[in-house]
Structure formats: C-alpha cells, structure tokens
Write a protein that holds these residues in place. Structure first.
Motif, PDB file in Angstrom:
ATOM      1  N   MET A  36      14.586  16.405  71.361  1.00  0.00           N
ATOM      2  CA  MET A  36      14.903  17.940  70.766  1.00  0.00           C
ATOM      3  C   MET A  36      13.487  18.168  70.374  1.00  0.00           C
ATOM      4  N   ILE A  37      13.586  19.830  70.444  1.00  0.00           N
ATOM      5  CA  ILE A  37      12.461  20.534  70.009  1.00  0.00           C
ATOM      6  C   ILE A  37      13.168  21.470  68.839  1.00  0.00           C
ATOM      7  N   LYS A  38      12.431  21.648  67.723  1.00  0.00           N
ATOM      8  CA  LYS A  38      12.644  22.569  66.641  1.00  0.00           C
ATOM      9  C   LYS A  38      11.995  23.653  66.914  1.00  0.00           C
ATOM     10  N   ILE A  39      12.552  24.920  66.714  1.00  0.00           N
ATOM     11  CA  ILE A  39      11.776  26.250  66.830  1.00  0.00           C
ATOM     12  C   ILE A  39      12.336  27.047  65.744  1.00  0.00           C
ATOM     13  N   ASN A  40      11.496  27.279  64.805  1.00  0.00           N
ATOM     14  CA  ASN A  40      12.104  27.815  63.483  1.00  0.00           C
ATOM     15  C   ASN A  40      13.404  26.973  62.956  1.00  0.00           C
ATOM     16  N   GLU A  41      14.393  27.783  63.213  1.00  0.00           N
ATOM     17  CA  GLU A  41      15.659  27.339  62.714  1.00  0.00           C
ATOM     18  C   GLU A  41      16.550  26.558  63.433  1.00  0.00           C
ATOM     19  N   ILE A  42      16.312  26.684  64.617  1.00  0.00           N
ATOM     20  CA  ILE A  42      17.195  26.327  65.844  1.00  0.00           C
ATOM     21  C   ILE A  42      16.583  25.083  66.693  1.00  0.00           C
ATOM     22  N   SER A  43      17.356  24.419  67.308  1.00  0.00           N
ATOM     23  CA  SER A  43      16.846  23.253  67.985  1.00  0.00           C
ATOM     24  C   SER A  43      17.210  23.463  69.194  1.00  0.00           C
ATOM     25  N   ILE A  44      16.270  23.078  70.534  1.00  0.00           N
ATOM     26  CA  ILE A  44      16.614  23.118  72.026  1.00  0.00           C
ATOM     27  C   ILE A  44      16.442  21.726  72.497  1.00  0.00           C
ATOM     28  N   LYS A  45      16.966  21.473  73.598  1.00  0.00           N
ATOM     29  CA  LYS A  45      16.588  20.260  74.308  1.00  0.00           C
ATOM     30  C   LYS A  45      15.574  20.076  75.095  1.00  0.00           C
ATOM     31  N   PHE A  46      14.581  18.921  74.825  1.00  0.00           N
ATOM     32  CA  PHE A  46      13.520  18.809  75.346  1.00  0.00           C
ATOM     33  C   PHE A  46      13.566  18.415  76.846  1.00  0.00           C
ATOM     34  N   LYS A  47      12.786  18.983  77.697  1.00  0.00           N
ATOM     35  CA  LYS A  47      12.680  18.787  79.246  1.00  0.00           C
ATOM     36  C   LYS A  47      11.185  18.308  79.520  1.00  0.00           C
ATOM     37  N   GLU A  48      11.038  17.178  80.416  1.00  0.00           N
ATOM     38  CA  GLU A  48       9.952  16.755  80.751  1.00  0.00           C
ATOM     39  C   GLU A  48       9.000  17.876  81.179  1.00  0.00           C
ATOM     40  N   GLY A  49       7.755  17.886  81.025  1.00  0.00           N
ATOM     41  CA  GLY A  49       6.921  18.742  81.417  1.00  0.00           C
ATOM     42  C   GLY A  49       6.897  20.274  80.907  1.00  0.00           C
ATOM     43  N   MET A  50       7.751  20.366  79.972  1.00  0.00           N
ATOM     44  CA  MET A  50       7.900  21.893  79.549  1.00  0.00           C
ATOM     45  C   MET A  50       6.764  22.035  78.757  1.00  0.00           C
ATOM     46  N   THR A  51       6.140  23.387  78.935  1.00  0.00           N
ATOM     47  CA  THR A  51       4.894  23.836  78.098  1.00  0.00           C
ATOM     48  C   THR A  51       5.745  24.528  76.880  1.00  0.00           C
ATOM     49  N   ILE A  52       4.654  24.846  76.061  1.00  0.00           N
ATOM     50  CA  ILE A  52       5.007  25.397  74.568  1.00  0.00           C
ATOM     51  C   ILE A  52       5.893  26.660  75.136  1.00  0.00           C
ATOM     52  N   LEU A  53       5.228  27.614  75.991  1.00  0.00           N
ATOM     53  CA  LEU A  53       5.869  28.842  76.300  1.00  0.00           C
ATOM     54  C   LEU A  53       7.315  28.715  76.897  1.00  0.00           C
ATOM     55  N   ASP A  54       7.346  27.555  77.585  1.00  0.00           N
ATOM     56  CA  ASP A  54       8.770  27.276  78.117  1.00  0.00           C
ATOM     57  C   ASP A  54       9.712  27.130  77.129  1.00  0.00           C
ATOM     58  N   ALA A  55       9.262  26.531  76.024  1.00  0.00           N
ATOM     59  CA  ALA A  55      10.143  26.233  74.842  1.00  0.00           C
ATOM     60  C   ALA A  55      10.661  27.306  74.106  1.00  0.00           C
ATOM     61  N   ILE A  56       9.409  28.209  73.822  1.00  0.00           N
ATOM     62  CA  ILE A  56       9.826  29.584  73.383  1.00  0.00           C
ATOM     63  C   ILE A  56      10.698  30.406  74.033  1.00  0.00           C
ATOM     64  N   ILE A  57      10.666  30.396  75.199  1.00  0.00           N
ATOM     65  CA  ILE A  57      11.696  31.307  76.007  1.00  0.00           C
ATOM     66  C   ILE A  57      12.993  30.476  76.122  1.00  0.00           C
ATOM     67  N   GLU A  58      12.973  29.192  76.132  1.00  0.00           N
ATOM     68  CA  GLU A  58      14.259  28.529  76.194  1.00  0.00           C
ATOM     69  C   GLU A  58      15.026  28.794  74.685  1.00  0.00           C
ATOM     70  N   GLY A  59      14.328  28.972  73.706  1.00  0.00           N
ATOM     71  CA  GLY A  59      14.688  29.160  72.473  1.00  0.00           C
ATOM     72  C   GLY A  59      14.887  30.618  72.173  1.00  0.00           C
ATOM     73  N   LYS A  60      14.909  31.594  73.162  1.00  0.00           N
ATOM     74  CA  LYS A  60      14.885  33.098  73.068  1.00  0.00           C
ATOM     75  C   LYS A  60      14.358  33.699  71.985  1.00  0.00           C
ATOM     76  N   LYS A  61      12.982  33.004  71.523  1.00  0.00           N
ATOM     77  CA  LYS A  61      12.187  33.770  70.798  1.00  0.00           C
ATOM     78  C   LYS A  61      11.285  34.512  71.320  1.00  0.00           C
TER      79      LYS A  61
END
Lengths: 567, 66
Positions: free
Chosen positions: B1-26
C-alpha cells in the motif's frame, strides 16, 4: 482574576493590580490598540518618558487552546512613528499566563543611566533587579547566564546591543520552549529600542508553582470547543508545508511566480532560488542532525519551527524563516543557506529585525556600497552593526536609514518600515496591505497571495486585503496566525470560544467587530501621531518599474487605498 | 500500500510517483510540494522515479507566506 503589572522605571517600582474591566476580555493586538489610545499621547517621543512598552497575552492565554500563548509587544514605534504591535512565539506567554498576568505596562524612563531586569519567581514574587552586569551582552550570552542563575525552565525576553543602542530596527528576542534559544522575535518596528529606552534589559519568568486558571464562563463548553478547534488545526497542519518543512517552503511558490524579491525588488526571476530552497534546507537538516516540526510554545500543534546546524553539526540558529532566507538570499543575490543562517543568528544575537536589516544590505548592494552577492562584505557590514561603527549604527536604524545615507533611489519601505519578502507588483493585495496597514509594510497584517482571483490583476484586491486585515487584527488578539488557514472555514468557532471563556455573545459579529475596532483605533492613533493618507503609499518605483518577471506594475488607484477602511 | 496524505492506494510494481498521485486522484500545481518518505521530490522527475511499496507521499499545498 487576570492581573496587570505596571512597571514604573522612574521610581523603579512594580504595581500588581486587577486588569481594568475595559480590558478584561481583550488580549494581544486588540488590547494594545485600546490601551494605547487611552493612555499614550500619539505625539509623544517614542523613546521618551510618555511612551509605554506593553507586553500582552492573548484573549485565550491560560487555556489549552493551541497557540494561545503567542505574546504581543506594543508601543509607539521608534521606526514608524505610529502604533506598533509585534507578536512572537516563544515560552514567555505561557509562563506569564501561569502567574495570572494578562499584561505588563512599562512606563517612564529611569532617572539615571542603568539597566534592570524584571524577575518573576516561581512563587509569583516580582522584583526589578539591577542588570548592570549584563550590559553589552547580546541575547545568546545573556540567556546562557540567565539559565545558569535561574534554571533552564525560566522564560526570557531580552534585548541585545541593538536595543541598548536604540537602533530603530532593534528587536526583542524571546526564548523558545524547550530549546531555550533566544530565536523568537518581536522583531518589527524597533520595539527593542523602546525597551532599551526604558533601561529594561530583560524579563525573566520562572515556572509558577501554582499555575493560574482563568475564570471560565462555561468551562465544559470551552473544553469541548477547544478540543474541536485543536483537532481541526492539527489535522490541517499534518499535510501543510509549514509543519512538514517550515515557512521556507513558501519560496517554492514565490520563486516561480515573481513574488520572491530578487536583487532589491528588481522584479527579476531568480534562476538559483532552489539553492536556498526547501529541498536544500531539508537535506541540510537531515545530514547535520538538525530538526523541524518544533513547537516554539507549549501546546502548539502547527509546529513550524526548526533547528539548523552548521556543517560540523553544531547548532547555528533556529526559527530560520522564509522572510529571512528570501531577503538575505535572492534579494541580496546570496545563494548559500549556511551564510544566511549565520546572518539570522547575528540578527537574533544583536537583537535586530532580519527583514529591515536584509533590505538594508540589499539597498547597500543596489547603491554600490558593496557588490551583489558578496556575502563576506555583507557580513562585514553586519559586524559593523554589532561593533557600533558609524555605518553600523545607520544599518541598525534599518533599510530607510541606509538608503537615505547612500542616496539610493529605490528604498522599499512604507511608513519607514521595510517590505517583507513579497513583491507587491505580483501580489497586489499584499501591496495594498503594505500600503494601508497601520503597522507599516507588514506581510502578516494581510498577505493576500493566492487568495485573490489573480495575484497580478486588480480585481477585488482591495476587498481581499480589507477582509484579511480585519481577520488578522482579531487573530493577532487571539492566537498564532499560522492556525488561520486551518481554521478559516470555521471562524464562528472563535466567537463561541470567546463566550465560553469570558461570557457575552457567542455571535461571530463580536469577533469581526474586534478586528474592525482594532484597525480603526490604530488608524486613529496614527492620525494623532501626524500620519496622513500620503503615508499609505508604496515607494514610487513599484508603480513605475515593471516586474521583469511578469511585466506587472503596482497600478492600484490611490482612491482604492484611501477608502479601504471606510467600513 | 502507498499512503497519499489521508488516503491509501494499492501498490503496483513499476509505478512512478506520478502514477501513484494520479491513482490517488490528487492534483498538483505550482503551489504544491511533493514529499516522498519525508524527502522533497522535484516535480520534473515525478514521472521518472519509481516508488517503493509502503511509501508515504505527502502533497503539501502552500497557502500562506512565511
């Protein structure tokens, strides 16, 4: 019942009495405005016997409301010639409230030359003590000696040679909670000089054996509301850059949009600002054992302060802030955080305002006295200020004194006080605040950056500045401004808290009225001191020179400035 | 799991920081600072740096001056 201390420096006496009914439910800036208009002749000599030095707790002092122990210092400013309230964090407000003291009024001047300390011991006994042994000491050495004598848990407020020599930019330095360093400052407007004119070297307050508890109108209600408020602020702070980095984080925005002042407000964009930016700052903290997320007063959940170490991991400074870094940095073309940290330490030690001194250095560079970016030469000028040479005294008197001495054309001051680190051409509402605030060019009085429709446009800028100046006037009476953005959507809570503590109406209009009344009272004092609408103006070069970064000028009509406080 | 501010998203192999931010709808803009595991990451490398599982991203919005 809250108490007021009156310290008479003429006969070296201290009187403790109940706070007058008129001031009972006031605090901070609002209390200073009301007390000054009632008790101090606006035409008085700021360094003469008629002026008073006021040290006031906030409305919510003595409670567990976060940041309620901000301290406000006031008087007629030796720099602006008008009313001044300069507030600071640190430990003193908490300790003062522990003894049930809402305000200290220091009156008159000594009959003979000398220095004194106001000491409140743990039992609440108050004495004015001879401080001649401390004469000529700067703040760090002073605090070290005080802690040796009174213990690490004493809170201090003191002046260095800046205040002793009546430099017009002299600050009053307060020791921080836990760390004890005298790095928190009531910096603006030369109130250190006013303290020096009274012969008061410092105030020492020991922790009260029996801590004072306010008489709550409704204690349970206050407790319930304050828990709600504290949680709201803590939640907001958790993902705020001030908590996670520090106030320096602001440079990451201003460096990009032309608001960051570069080379004496030339209007250029800095290509190098990241060398003194947030990433470099955090890396230096991490690699040298420094720290951030520090509370400068007990109970603060914002925790924006920091401790900055040198390359050998030794303490260099703390409370190392955006204004200081921006103004000694890009505005002087100096791109070395360690050098700027040294400058911050020197200012805190001597007891002078980093904003006015950094602007004075930038004007010295602009006028050709020293080269742009020459940090050794800049440190040399600051050494002159410490040593009290002829030019050092001029620098100690602030940016305007330097500019006039050097015949400079571009002197960034309003009401004789230097601008903070926001170019008013690119945040025009902030320019309106600089122009019209009774405090002089003071960003904390109403920084509109990011709050108007368009920072560089003219639309609604006066409206936003007006609303913010009113809000900050009541906020400066209640707590630290850095809780504001976390509480802004729930400001009516302040009215409820005020009523639960002191009684009376819980309607928010009571809070808003405090802000309006405070500003109008301050304006009335300044008018009595001889200020006119001509004092509500930015230096002309902001209106005639375009910002090279954006092409913007400060083009707000005079009329908008003139009517801004026609409520 | 990756935490973005107050929410958590599922980790995916190879994801970039930007991918995670987009996934977290931030959203991010000029007035945001990105921290990953308490270190500031410049915006121009968000799409180049891969993120590890159990990381914490903080998106900090500058709303005040210093």
């Amino acid at each position: 019942m809250w108490k007021k201390l009156t310290v008479d420096m003429n006969n070296l006496s201290v009187k403790k009495e109940d706070v007058e009914e008129e001031y009972r439910d006031l605090g901070g800036r609002g209390l200073i405005a009301q007390y000054m208009i009632n008790n101090v002749d606006p035409k008085c000599d700021p360094l003469g016997k008629e002026n008073q030095l006021l040290i006031c707790n906030t409305i919510f002092a003595g409670t567990n409301l976060t940041t309620a122990h901000r301290i406000s210092v006031g008087g007629k400013s030796p720099l602006t010639g008008g009313i001044k309230e300069s507030n600071s964090g640190g430990y003193l407000g908490y300790q003062l409230a522990g003894h049930g003291i809402k305000m200290i009024a220091v009156k008159d001047i000594p009959q003979k030359e000398g220095l004194w300390l106001l000491h409140i011991d743990s039992k609440g006994e108050i004495k004015l003590k001879d401080a001649s042994d401390y004469k000529g000491l700067n703040n760090y050495e002073f605090v070290e000696k005080i802690f040796e004598k009174y213990g690490q848990d004493a809170a201090t407020m003191s002046i260095g040679v800046g205040g002793e020599r009546n430099y017009k930019s002299a600050s009053i330095q307060l020791s921080e909670y836990k760390g004890g360093h005298p790095s928190r400052a009531a910096a603006r407007g030369g109130l250190g000089s006013l303290m020096g004119s009274k012969g008061l070297k410092g105030i020492i307050i020991e922790k009260a054996e029996n801590r004072f508890k306010p008489d709550y109108a409704d204690e349970e209600k206050f407790k319930e509301l304050s828990i709600k408020f504290n949680k709201m602020v803590a939640s907001g702070a958790k993902n705020h850059p001030f908590h996670n980095i520090g106030t320096l984080s602001t440079i990451e925005s201003t460096g990009e949009n032309g608001i960051l002042p570069v080379e004496n407000f030339s209007g250029k964009l800095s290509k190098d600002y990241k060398k003194v930016g947030a990433k470099q700052f955090m890396e230096n903290l991490a690699s040298r054992g420094g720290s951030n997320k520090i509370a400068c007063q007990p109970g603060c959940v914002v925790q924006c302060s920091n401790c900055y170490n040198d390359k050998d991991n030794n303490y260099l400074t703390s409370g190392f802030e955006y204004e200081t870094i921006a103004l000694f940095g890009p505005n002087c073309k100096i791109y070395d955080l360690d050098v700027i940290a040294q400058m911050d330490r020197i200012c805190d030690d001597i007891g002078v305002d980093t904003i006015d001194i950094a602007n004075g250095i930038a004007v010295s560079m602009d006028a050709g006295k020293i080269e742009w970016g020459d940090s050794e030469a800049a440190l040399g000028l600051m050494k002159e200020m410490k040593d009290g040479t002829d030019f050092g005294k001029i620098l100690g008197n602030g940016c305007e004194a330097v500019g006039k001495h050097l015949g400079a054309k571009r002197i960034p001051v309003v009401k004789h006080q230097a601008l903070a680190a926001y170019d008013p051409r690119n945040t025009k509402g902030t320019g309106i605040t600089y122009s019209t605030s009774p405090m002089g060019a003071d960003h904390t009085a109403g920084l509109t950056m990011g709050r108007a429709f368009d920072d560089r446009g003219r639309a609604a800028q006066a409206y936003v500045s007006n609303k913010l100046q009113v809000a900050i006037a009541f906020y400066d009476s209640m707590m630290c401004l850095f809780t504001f953005s976390h509480a802004a959507n729930n400001l009516p809570l302040l009215g409820e808290l005020w009523a639960a503590l002191y009684g009376g109406s819980s309607d928010f209009s009571r809070v808003a009225q405090l802000g309006v009344k405070t500003i109008l009272t301050e304006r009335a004092f300044n008018k009595g001191a001889g200020m006119t609408l001509d004092d509500d103006k930015l230096p002309e070069f902001f209106c005639t020179e375009k910002s090279a970064a954006t092409g913007s000028k400060f083009d707000i009509d005079d009329y908008e400035l003139e009517v801004i406080f026609d409520f | 799991m990756i935490k973005i501010n107050e929410i958590s998203i599922k980790f995916k192999e190879g994801m970039t920081i930007l991918d995670a931010i987009i996934e977290g709808k931030k959203s991010i803009n000029q007035n945001t600072i990105i921290m990953v595991n308490n270190s500031i990451v410049e915006k121009d490398v968000l799409d180049k740096l891969q993120i590890d599982d159990n990381s914490e991203i903080k998106i900090l919005r500058i709303t005040d001056g210093g």
